[in-house]
Design an enzyme around this catalytic site. Structure first.
Site, mmCIF file in Angstrom:
data_model
loop_
_atom_site.group_PDB
_atom_site.id
_atom_site.type_symbol
_atom_site.label_atom_id
_atom_site.label_comp_id
_atom_site.label_asym_id
_atom_site.label_seq_id
_atom_site.Cartn_x
_atom_site.Cartn_y
_atom_site.Cartn_z
ATOM 1 N N ARG A 24 0.824 -1.205 0.000
ATOM 2 C CA ARG A 24 0.000 0.000 0.000
ATOM 3 C C ARG A 24 0.859 1.257 0.000
ATOM 4 O O ARG A 24 2.043 1.236 0.353
ATOM 5 C CB ARG A 24 -0.927 0.036 1.224
ATOM 6 C CG ARG A 24 -0.211 0.136 2.587
ATOM 7 C CD ARG A 24 -0.136 1.516 3.156
ATOM 8 N NE ARG A 24 0.708 1.563 4.351
ATOM 9 C CZ ARG A 24 1.991 1.863 4.319
ATOM 10 N NH1 ARG A 24 2.604 2.114 3.178
ATOM 11 N NH2 ARG A 24 2.694 1.906 5.435
ATOM 12 N N GLU A 30 -0.863 10.067 8.519
ATOM 13 C CA GLU A 30 0.300 9.261 8.919
ATOM 14 C C GLU A 30 0.513 9.314 10.429
ATOM 15 O O GLU A 30 0.414 10.383 11.041
ATOM 16 C CB GLU A 30 1.540 9.806 8.202
ATOM 17 C CG GLU A 30 2.531 8.744 7.845
ATOM 18 C CD GLU A 30 1.985 7.772 6.799
ATOM 19 O OE1 GLU A 30 1.502 6.692 7.210
ATOM 20 O OE2 GLU A 30 2.033 8.097 5.613
ATOM 21 N N ASP A 33 -3.075 6.096 12.896
ATOM 22 C CA ASP A 33 -3.909 4.894 13.099
ATOM 23 C C ASP A 33 -3.862 4.384 14.527
ATOM 24 O O ASP A 33 -4.890 4.009 15.095
ATOM 25 C CB ASP A 33 -3.605 3.784 12.062
ATOM 26 C CG ASP A 33 -2.206 3.216 12.086
ATOM 27 O OD1 ASP A 33 -1.320 3.789 12.771
ATOM 28 O OD2 ASP A 33 -1.972 2.181 11.409
ATOM 29 N N GLY A 120 11.371 -3.104 2.854
ATOM 30 C CA GLY A 120 11.925 -1.949 3.563
ATOM 31 C C GLY A 120 11.685 -0.634 2.848
ATOM 32 O O GLY A 120 12.329 0.360 3.124
ATOM 33 N N GLY A 122 8.802 1.007 2.923
ATOM 34 C CA GLY A 122 7.681 1.719 3.539
ATOM 35 C C GLY A 122 6.379 1.487 2.795
ATOM 36 O O GLY A 122 5.452 2.286 2.881
ATOM 37 N N SER A 124 4.637 -1.500 2.999
ATOM 38 C CA SER A 124 3.927 -2.598 3.667
ATOM 39 C C SER A 124 4.140 -3.960 3.037
ATOM 40 O O SER A 124 3.200 -4.726 2.810
ATOM 41 C CB SER A 124 2.416 -2.312 3.724
ATOM 42 O OG SER A 124 2.191 -1.269 4.581
ATOM 43 N N ASP A 170 -2.210 -0.891 7.498
ATOM 44 C CA ASP A 170 -1.597 -1.661 6.409
ATOM 45 C C ASP A 170 -2.374 -2.940 6.112
ATOM 46 O O ASP A 170 -2.615 -3.288 4.954
ATOM 47 C CB ASP A 170 -0.139 -2.013 6.749
ATOM 48 C CG ASP A 170 0.664 -0.783 7.133
ATOM 49 O OD1 ASP A 170 0.199 0.344 6.855
ATOM 50 O OD2 ASP A 170 1.748 -0.937 7.732
#
Ligand code: GLA
Length: 390
Positions: A24, A30, A33, A120, A122, A124, A170
């Protein structure tokens, strides 16, 4: 980009099931969540894919051959599933354990895995792997979990087996993504609202800085604790309940770092809801402004950016709307990983090339003369997890 794993080459027979789950990109919202706030992710056209068949091996075990890593993992099903090496297998182990805890019998299987979600980056890759595993187990067991229960089971796998106290974003988007839609998720009520994103005049670019982020590094958990501290000082269950005025009034009761962390979360929730309205109106310049503001807040108040992410955002800003870029921000947990940019579709290729060239320059080390190459791709909002065969 969906690659079919080489199951037959490895196991000498065709697979019975093929399933996929996407990575995603989060458009805005950001580090909100785990504060019961709002997020607006979309599934990207990059997937973890598993091809599998039942195995008759005794004692029962699951074998996973990862084509991308060139590595194999085994999960012994004759005893309780626990954390073990290789590390990447823990996302799978955690989901297997989650199914077993529901009282479901997980069958012995041979699995071939391939993922096009950058590791890695970012984006997901771990949630994609968890949700892919859960989708395979649903197919193999012949049961379907409720989508919320499925996403939460995958989140628990990440908490317990990977040691990352992540929020729910995610896994929710990897399960529930819909083609041509962003997903507005209220992380308190878990209510989801599809937000159409099908205007052909705009595109979303994912710009991977290729600076790897490592979530188990502790900064993520630290941010979570700081937010909880702020909520406690404000006397509320979570920062979702805070207003800018209440935070201002409590300013002297908290240290500057705690204040700033809370300031980010409160302002980010507002920006996210405003951005949704502007997306519905196709008011792209204003959406872009919200994205830039989100980035500055993450950089200055939440302190989860890094110089490479900042460089990408600065480059996008200097290209500007005239050059075809409406807005840009870091996406995901931060400390490396990717940015997401909203661009004019007609200028997408040109913008990518300009960003890549300027990033190369910006990362050129004074002494080493080494540069970093960004990986840039555009993606339409994709569908969530699917059974392709079986
Ligand atoms: C990671 C976590 C998510 C979310 C983001 C930051 O991706 O897995 O739950 O907290 O960071 O928004």
């Amino acid at each position: 980009m969906l690659k079919i794993p080489p199951f037959e080459e490895i196991y000498g027979r065709p697979p019975r099931w093929i399933v996929a789950a996407p990575g995603r990109v989060n458009v805005i919202g950001e580090h909100t969540d785990y504060n019961d706030g709002f997020v607006l992710p979309m599934a990207i056209e990059r997937y973890a894919v598993m091809a599998a068949d039942i195995s008759s091996f005794m004692p029962p075990r699951i074998i996973i051959s990862d084509a991308h890593r060139g590595d194999t993992a085994q999960i012994d099903l004759s005893r309780p599933v626990v954390k073990a090496d290789p590390r990447w297998s823990n996302y799978i182990r955690g989901v297997v354990a989650g199914f077993q805890n529901l009282g479901l019998t997980v069958p012995a299987m041979d699995i071939s895995l391939v993922s096009t979600v950058p590791l890695g980056g970012g984006l997901s890759s771990s949630a994609a792997l968890e949700v892919c595993t859960a989708t395979l187990l649903e197919a193999a067991i012949g049961t379907k979990l409720d989508p919320v229960e499925k996403a939460l089971l995958c989140q628990q796998a990440e908490h317990k087996f990977a040691g990352v106290p992540c929020g729910i974003m995610d896994q929710f988007i990897s399960v529930m993504g819909q083609k041509n839609h962003l997903l507005l998720l209220d992380c308190r009520s878990r209510q989801t609202t599809l937000v159409p994103m099908d205007d052909p005049s705009v595109a979303l670019l994912v710009i991977n800085t290729n600076v790897k982020h490592e979530l188990s590094g502790g900064e993520y958990a630290e941010r979570r604790t700081q937010c909880e501290t702020a909520a406690k000082i404000l006397g509320i269950p979570s920062l979702r309940d805070a207003t800018p005025e209440a935070l201002e009034r409590a300013r002297r009761k908290m240290d500057l770092i705690t204040f700033r962390r809370a300031h980010h979360v409160i302002s980010e929730n507002e920006r996210t809801l405003q951005a949704v309205e502007e997306i519905r109106n196709s008011n792209w310049p204003v959406v872009g402004q919200h994205m830039y503001r989100s980035h500055y807040s993450l950089r200055d108040d939440f302190e989860v950016s890094c110089k490479e992410l900042d460089a990408v955002v600065d480059i996008c800003q200097s290209i500007g709307i005239e050059g075809g870029v409406y807005g840009c921000r870091m996406t995901g947990a931060g400390f490396g990983g990717s940015c997401v940019a909203l661009v004019k579709a007609e200028a997408g290729d040109k913008s990518s090339k300009r960003i890549a060239a300027a990033y190369r320059l910006a990362t050129a080390g004074a002494e080493t003369k080494k540069t970093i190459e960004a990986t840039i791709f555009s993606s339409r909002p994709a569908s969530g997890a699917t059974v392709i065969q079986g």
